[in-house]
Design a protein around this motif. Structure first.
Motif, mmCIF file in Angstrom:
data_model
loop_
_atom_site.group_PDB
_atom_site.id
_atom_site.type_symbol
_atom_site.label_atom_id
_atom_site.label_comp_id
_atom_site.label_asym_id
_atom_site.label_seq_id
_atom_site.Cartn_x
_atom_site.Cartn_y
_atom_site.Cartn_z
ATOM 1 N N ARG A 174 -16.000 26.974 -10.001
ATOM 2 C CA ARG A 174 -16.922 27.996 -10.474
ATOM 3 C C ARG A 174 -16.184 29.313 -10.688
ATOM 4 N N PRO A 228 -19.671 23.847 -17.560
ATOM 5 C CA PRO A 228 -19.608 24.649 -16.338
ATOM 6 C C PRO A 228 -18.338 24.350 -15.526
ATOM 7 N N GLU A 229 -17.860 25.339 -14.806
ATOM 8 C CA GLU A 229 -16.669 25.249 -13.954
ATOM 9 C C GLU A 229 -15.395 25.055 -14.760
ATOM 10 N N ILE A 237 -20.531 24.143 -23.899
ATOM 11 C CA ILE A 237 -20.555 24.778 -22.586
ATOM 12 C C ILE A 237 -20.239 23.720 -21.531
#
Length: 245
Positions: free
Chosen positions: A96, A148-149, A146
């Motif tokens: 993250r 995430p992380e 997109i």
């Protein structure tokens, strides 16, 4: 009329997608500069390939080394017809954003984007002067989707995507072509290096997703784009495993 043998410059050539592309180019009798920071690995690859190859130890984050890269290869390898910008990594990625290391972000972007820009800047003027050449930029689906992380890696590949578009526009009045390949999940060592050598983490990662591309799949896409007649430019190619969307 004798047709001049084409010459390619492939970064990140020691393994994975770069190695598969170099092998495919060699099968088409292309002369190849194998560029990679892993000196031993490209020496070993050069000894395996049956053709005109030159192993060039090169860290694309080293500005002075990149600027002088063509001076370090034999004269017959200096007129580059095909540049394959493949070198890249995601070391320290898949975390993250607020928990990530700024040093890791910097290293990812310095290689994946700035290093690619440096290599292109070193080779492109010669292509323009000779009036021909193909630039293949290895991007990623992460440039457009997109994930995430994966903030620094995705940002670097989004930069490669926009850079490819801009250079293509700048070269629109020339015969040069700019090809962007955007693969999905591919079985390379990028996941192992992302986890700093943790092979079990890499195994679990690929197992979680199931189907994945192989480096040879991506190499075939590159060869397809390069094989088009001079008036055809495969500007972008989005390549996914069958089980992805």
């Amino acid at each position: 009329m004798t047709v001049r043998q084409r010459t390619a410059f492939v970064t990140g050539a020691a393994s994975g997608i770069g190695r598969a592309i170099a092998t495919s180019l060699q099968a088409e009798s292309v002369r190849i500069v194998l560029a990679d920071r892993q000196a031993g690995a490209i020496q070993a690859l050069a000894s395996q390939l049956d053709g005109d190859v030159f192993p060039l130890p090169l860290d694309i984050t080293d500005a002075s080394a990149v600027d002088a890269c063509l001076e370090r290869v034999p004269a017959e390898f200096r007129d580059i017809d095909i540049l394959v910008n493949n070198a890249g990594h995601d070391i320290g990625g898949r975390i993250r954003f607020d928990q990530g290391s700024p040093d890791d972000w910097s290293a990812i972007i310095e290689t994946n984007l700035i290093g690619l820009m440096r290599v292109t800047r070193a080779i492109l003027p010669g292509m323009i002067a000779r009036g021909h050449g193909d630039i293949v930029n290895m991007s990623s689906i992460s440039a457009l989707r997109i994930v995430p992380e994966q903030a620094p890696y995705s940002a670097s590949k989004a930069g490669v995507h926009m850079l490819s578009d801009i250079i293509r526009g700048e070269l629109a009045e020339t015969p040069l072509r700019v090809i962007e390949i955007m693969p999905g999940l591919t079985r390379t060592n990028i996941v192992t290096t992302r986890h700093r050598g943790d092979e079990e983490a890499a195994r679990q990662y690929f197992e979680r997703f199931g189907m994945a591309l192989d480096p040879e799949d991506v190499a075939r896409c590159v060869m397809f784009a390069l094989s088009q007649p001079p008036h055809v430019q495969i500007a972008q190619m989005f390549v996914l495993p069958t089980n992805r969307w």
